[in-house]
Design a protein around this motif. Structure first.
Motif, PDB file in Angstrom:
ATOM      1  N   ALA A 140      39.131  30.953  45.990  1.00 36.50           N
ATOM      2  CA  ALA A 140      37.834  31.291  46.591  1.00 36.50           C
ATOM      3  C   ALA A 140      36.766  30.272  46.202  1.00 36.50           C
ATOM      4  CB  ALA A 140      37.403  32.695  46.170  1.00 36.50           C
ATOM      5  N   SER A 163      34.492  41.673  41.723  1.00 39.58           N
ATOM      6  CA  SER A 163      35.233  42.255  42.847  1.00 39.58           C
ATOM      7  C   SER A 163      35.615  43.692  42.507  1.00 39.58           C
ATOM      8  CB  SER A 163      36.485  41.411  43.104  1.00 39.58           C
ATOM      9  OG  SER A 163      37.330  42.075  44.019  1.00 39.58           O
ATOM     10  N   GLY A 181      33.528  41.244  48.898  1.00 45.95           N
ATOM     11  CA  GLY A 181      34.549  41.015  47.872  1.00 45.95           C
ATOM     12  C   GLY A 181      34.239  39.785  47.046  1.00 45.95           C
ATOM     13  N   GLY A 182      35.174  39.451  46.163  1.00 48.43           N
ATOM     14  CA  GLY A 182      34.993  38.296  45.296  1.00 48.43           C
ATOM     15  C   GLY A 182      34.954  36.990  46.084  1.00 48.43           C
ATOM     16  N   THR A 183      35.773  36.900  47.103  1.00 50.86           N
ATOM     17  CA  THR A 183      35.845  35.657  47.886  1.00 50.86           C
ATOM     18  C   THR A 183      34.493  35.355  48.536  1.00 50.86           C
ATOM     19  OG1 THR A 183      38.191  36.024  48.297  1.00 50.86           O
ATOM     20  CG2 THR A 183      37.038  34.524  49.807  1.00 50.86           C
ATOM     21  N   ASP A 202      32.843  32.904  37.983  1.00 48.31           N
ATOM     22  CA  ASP A 202      33.629  33.909  38.673  1.00 48.31           C
ATOM     23  C   ASP A 202      34.197  34.822  37.585  1.00 48.31           C
ATOM     24  OD1 ASP A 202      35.796  35.314  39.679  1.00 48.31           O
ATOM     25  OD2 ASP A 202      36.336  33.767  41.125  1.00 48.31           O
ATOM     26  N   ASN A 257      42.849  33.947  36.484  1.00 47.76           N
ATOM     27  CA  ASN A 257      43.667  35.024  37.034  1.00 47.76           C
ATOM     28  C   ASN A 257      45.161  34.867  36.762  1.00 47.76           C
ATOM     29  OD1 ASN A 257      42.683  32.943  38.913  1.00 47.76           O
ATOM     30  ND2 ASN A 257      44.235  33.710  40.291  1.00 47.76           N
ATOM     31  N   HIS A 309      40.016  30.004  41.021  1.00 42.18           N
ATOM     32  CA  HIS A 309      40.658  30.757  42.101  1.00 42.18           C
ATOM     33  C   HIS A 309      40.392  30.015  43.418  1.00 42.18           C
ATOM     34  CE1 HIS A 309      41.102  34.048  45.066  1.00 42.18           C
ATOM     35  NE2 HIS A 309      41.989  34.499  44.194  1.00 42.18           N
ATOM     36  N   VAL A 318      35.591  37.781  38.127  1.00 41.03           N
ATOM     37  CA  VAL A 318      36.449  38.800  38.753  1.00 41.03           C
ATOM     38  C   VAL A 318      37.535  39.282  37.793  1.00 41.03           C
ATOM     39  CG1 VAL A 318      38.197  39.112  40.572  1.00 41.03           C
ATOM     40  CG2 VAL A 318      35.997  38.076  41.130  1.00 41.03           C
ATOM     41  N   GLN A 319      38.104  38.362  37.003  1.00 43.28           N
ATOM     42  CA  GLN A 319      39.220  38.746  36.131  1.00 43.28           C
ATOM     43  C   GLN A 319      38.788  39.105  34.710  1.00 43.28           C
ATOM     44  OE1 GLN A 319      42.269  39.397  36.941  1.00 43.28           O
ATOM     45  NE2 GLN A 319      42.437  38.511  38.986  1.00 43.28           N
ATOM     46  N   CYS A 336      47.331  35.857  45.631  1.00 40.47           N
ATOM     47  CA  CYS A 336      46.605  35.473  46.834  1.00 40.47           C
ATOM     48  C   CYS A 336      47.295  34.328  47.559  1.00 40.47           C
ATOM     49  CB  CYS A 336      45.177  35.059  46.486  1.00 40.47           C
ATOM     50  SG  CYS A 336      44.262  36.347  45.671  1.00 40.47           S
ATOM     51  N   ASP A 372      31.926  34.328  45.853  1.00 35.78           N
ATOM     52  CA  ASP A 372      32.132  32.937  45.409  1.00 35.78           C
ATOM     53  C   ASP A 372      31.620  31.947  46.462  1.00 35.78           C
ATOM     54  OD1 ASP A 372      33.275  33.545  42.965  1.00 35.78           O
ATOM     55  OD2 ASP A 372      35.347  33.379  43.658  1.00 35.78           O
ATOM     56  N   MET A 379      35.128  29.505  36.086  1.00 38.24           N
ATOM     57  CA  MET A 379      35.511  30.917  36.010  1.00 38.24           C
ATOM     58  C   MET A 379      35.503  31.427  34.573  1.00 38.24           C
ATOM     59  SD  MET A 379      39.592  30.386  36.762  1.00 38.24           S
ATOM     60  CE  MET A 379      39.681  31.769  37.837  1.00 38.24           C
ATOM     61  N   ASN A 437      46.376  42.015  37.877  1.00 37.99           N
ATOM     62  CA  ASN A 437      45.451  40.924  38.201  1.00 37.99           C
ATOM     63  C   ASN A 437      45.416  40.688  39.712  1.00 37.99           C
ATOM     64  OD1 ASN A 437      45.196  40.764  35.478  1.00 37.99           O
ATOM     65  ND2 ASN A 437      45.626  38.573  35.298  1.00 37.99           N
ATOM     66  N   LYS A 489      39.597  44.840  41.463  1.00 39.05           N
ATOM     67  CA  LYS A 489      40.245  44.442  40.210  1.00 39.05           C
ATOM     68  C   LYS A 489      39.825  45.369  39.072  1.00 39.05           C
ATOM     69  CE  LYS A 489      41.455  40.487  42.280  1.00 39.05           C
ATOM     70  NZ  LYS A 489      42.726  39.897  42.511  1.00 39.05           N
TER      71      LYS A 489
HETATM   72  N1  PLP Z   1      38.290  35.263  41.962  1.00 45.15           N
HETATM   73  C1  PLP Z   1      39.326  35.567  41.178  1.00 45.15           C
HETATM   74  C2  PLP Z   1      39.408  34.985  39.794  1.00 45.15           C
HETATM   75  C3  PLP Z   1      40.344  36.406  41.648  1.00 45.15           C
HETATM   76  O1  PLP Z   1      41.380  36.702  40.863  1.00 45.15           O
HETATM   77  C4  PLP Z   1      40.233  36.932  42.959  1.00 45.15           C
HETATM   78  C5  PLP Z   1      41.314  37.775  43.530  1.00 45.15           C
HETATM   79  O2  PLP Z   1      42.493  37.509  43.341  1.00 45.15           O
HETATM   80  C6  PLP Z   1      39.111  36.590  43.729  1.00 45.15           C
HETATM   81  C7  PLP Z   1      38.156  35.749  43.203  1.00 45.15           C
HETATM   82  C8  PLP Z   1      38.936  37.095  45.126  1.00 45.15           C
HETATM   83  O3  PLP Z   1      38.426  38.399  45.141  1.00 45.15           O
HETATM   84  P1  PLP Z   1      38.621  39.312  46.442  1.00 45.15           P
HETATM   85  O4  PLP Z   1      40.071  39.659  46.508  1.00 45.15           O
HETATM   86  O5  PLP Z   1      37.741  40.508  46.189  1.00 45.15           O
HETATM   87  O6  PLP Z   1      38.159  38.526  47.616  1.00 45.15           O
END
Ligand code: PLP
Length: 395
Positions: A104, A201, A69-71, A178, A153, A102, A180-181, A329, A74, A149, A8, A204
């Motif tokens: 982000a 992202s 990326g995910g950040t 979100d 995560n 998260h 991402v997970q 993170c 978001d 989300m 994760n 992941k």
């Molecule tokens: N959102 C979730 C749920 C995440 O787990 C993460 C990364 O840990 C992110 C966003 C951020 O993604 P990135 O690492 O690509 O910026």
């Protein structure tokens, strides 16, 4: 033996993804905006990846915005919608999100609150699931965006996205998730989920780091948060990171393939359940965090009474096992996890919690090694700790 159970946090880049990326560094290195053939080759590769990423979530390629990326995705969802709400009306906009997002989303929402946006952080149940009715109750006439989300995560818990999407749609409020997970772990379909915005992202899902995407449903008014060229249909400027986007596209194709293999998800769930059940049986004073019936198949989060999480992670690392305490993170910071606190754990309990997250390459032999090593390490730490007092549950 080295066992990586921190998927994760990030995943290894799949060799097929590395192969797909390789030509785009020094051979097909054109700028995707150039009109010559080198540029057009890069453009075609970016477009093909946009198709693949769109397909993973049932979206049109034109609705995919590549980001770093995910950040960033978001942040673009939250601030892109804040800007459009501000442009549309002079009333103070209201944003709804949850206590377990998260950072982000969470820190973006906290910053927005400092900048004059009203924000409601909806609490979650002790099992780590958001109650859709609490989201409904938080709605106001000024609410412009709900962000919840898909899978958490830290706990792996799956949120009732479809139900919240219906509530948001009834009130004409935009809805972001979100994912991402959940990507690569659960089937994703933006229309079934009913979302307007969705974050992914690359790293992941066995793709490269530093690339992600925001799905923006056609007609959703996001205002760009950076200014420059006309890339990504004027939604996100900057020369495209072609190799990373190509790798992300390939990883999305592989994720879609893995999702259709029932054997693979069953195998993952069986290994996770074995890990969890055998640790719970062998190590007294251990509890599962998050609703075990509503989780993605690869994640388990356990509290080990009386064990300092950071020391435990280091001890396991020395024995070849990579796991994490709290969210990766935020490691480095001693702050107990906001997610574990949101589900009602004390600071001590949160600091005694460990996340194990399995991946495609995890084997039964690795899981057996982790079970026996965790058992022995907890016993050793509990016996050695000068400050250790036997937790009430063990007396
Ligand atoms: N959102 C979730 C749920 C995440 O787990 C993460 C990364 O840990 C992110 C966003 C951020 O993604 P990135 O690492 O690509 O910026």
């Amino acid at each position: 033996m080295r066992v990586y159970l921190d998927h994760n946090a990030t995943t290894a880049v799949d060799p097929a993804v590395v192969d797909a990326m390789q030509p785009y560094f020094s051979e097909a290195y054109g700028n995707a905006s150039s009109i010559h053939s080198a540029g057009q080759r890069a453009r075609a590769a970016v477009d093909a990846s946009r198709d693949s990423v769109g397909r993973l979530m049932g979206a049109k390629p034109s609705e995919i915005v590549f980001t770093s990326g995910g950040t960033e995705a978001d942040n673009l969802a939250v601030f892109g919608l804040i800007e459009s709400a501000r442009a549309a009306s002079s009333v103070r906009p209201h944003l709804i999100t949850t206590a377990i997002e998260h950072h982000a989303v969470l820190n973006a929402a906290q910053y927005a609150a400092k900048k004059g946006i009203d924000v409601t952080f909806v609490p979650v149940s002790a099992s780590g699931v958001v109650d859709a009715e609490k989201v409904r109750a938080a709605q106001r006439a000024e609410t412009f965006l709900i962000s919840v989300m898909h899978a958490n995560n830290e706990l792996g818990t799956i949120q009732p996205i479809e139900e919240i999407a219906r509530i948001a749609a009834e009130a004409d409020i935009y809805f972001h998730t979100d994912a991402v997970q959940s990507a690569g772990k659960l089937p994703l379909d933006v229309n079934k989920l009913g979302v307007d915005l969705l974050t992914l992202s690359g790293h992941k899902i066995y793709g490269p780091k530093g690339v992600g995407a925001l799905y923006v449903r056609a007609g959703t008014p996001i205002v760009p948060q950076m200014f420059g060229g006309h890339h990504e249909r004027d939604r996100r400027p900057g020369t495209e990171n072609v190799p990373a986007i190509v790798g992300f596209g390939r990883s999305a194709e592989l994720a879609a393939k893995h999702l259709t293999s029932e054997d693979e998800s069953t195998r993952m769930a069986q290994l996770r359940d074995k890990l969890e059940h055998e640790i719970l049986a062998a190590v007294p004073g251990t509890r599962v965090n998050g609703d075990p019936r509503r989780r993605v198949a690869n994640t388990t989060n356990l509290t080990f009474d009386g064990i300092a999480g950071e020391a435990f992670v280091i001890a396991l690392d020395l024995l070849g096992i990579s796991v994490s305490t709290g969210a990766a993170c935020s490691s480095g910071a001693i702050e107990p996890s906001h997610v574990l606190r949101a589900i009602g754990l004390t600071d001590d309990q949160a600091e005694s919690s460990i996340r194990f997250s399995l991946g495609r390459a995890t084997t039964a032999t690795e899981i057996d090694y982790v079970i026996s090593t965790v058992k022995a390490t907890v016993e050793r730490m509990r016996n050695l700790s000068p400050t250790h007092t036997t937790p009430a549950s063990l007396r």
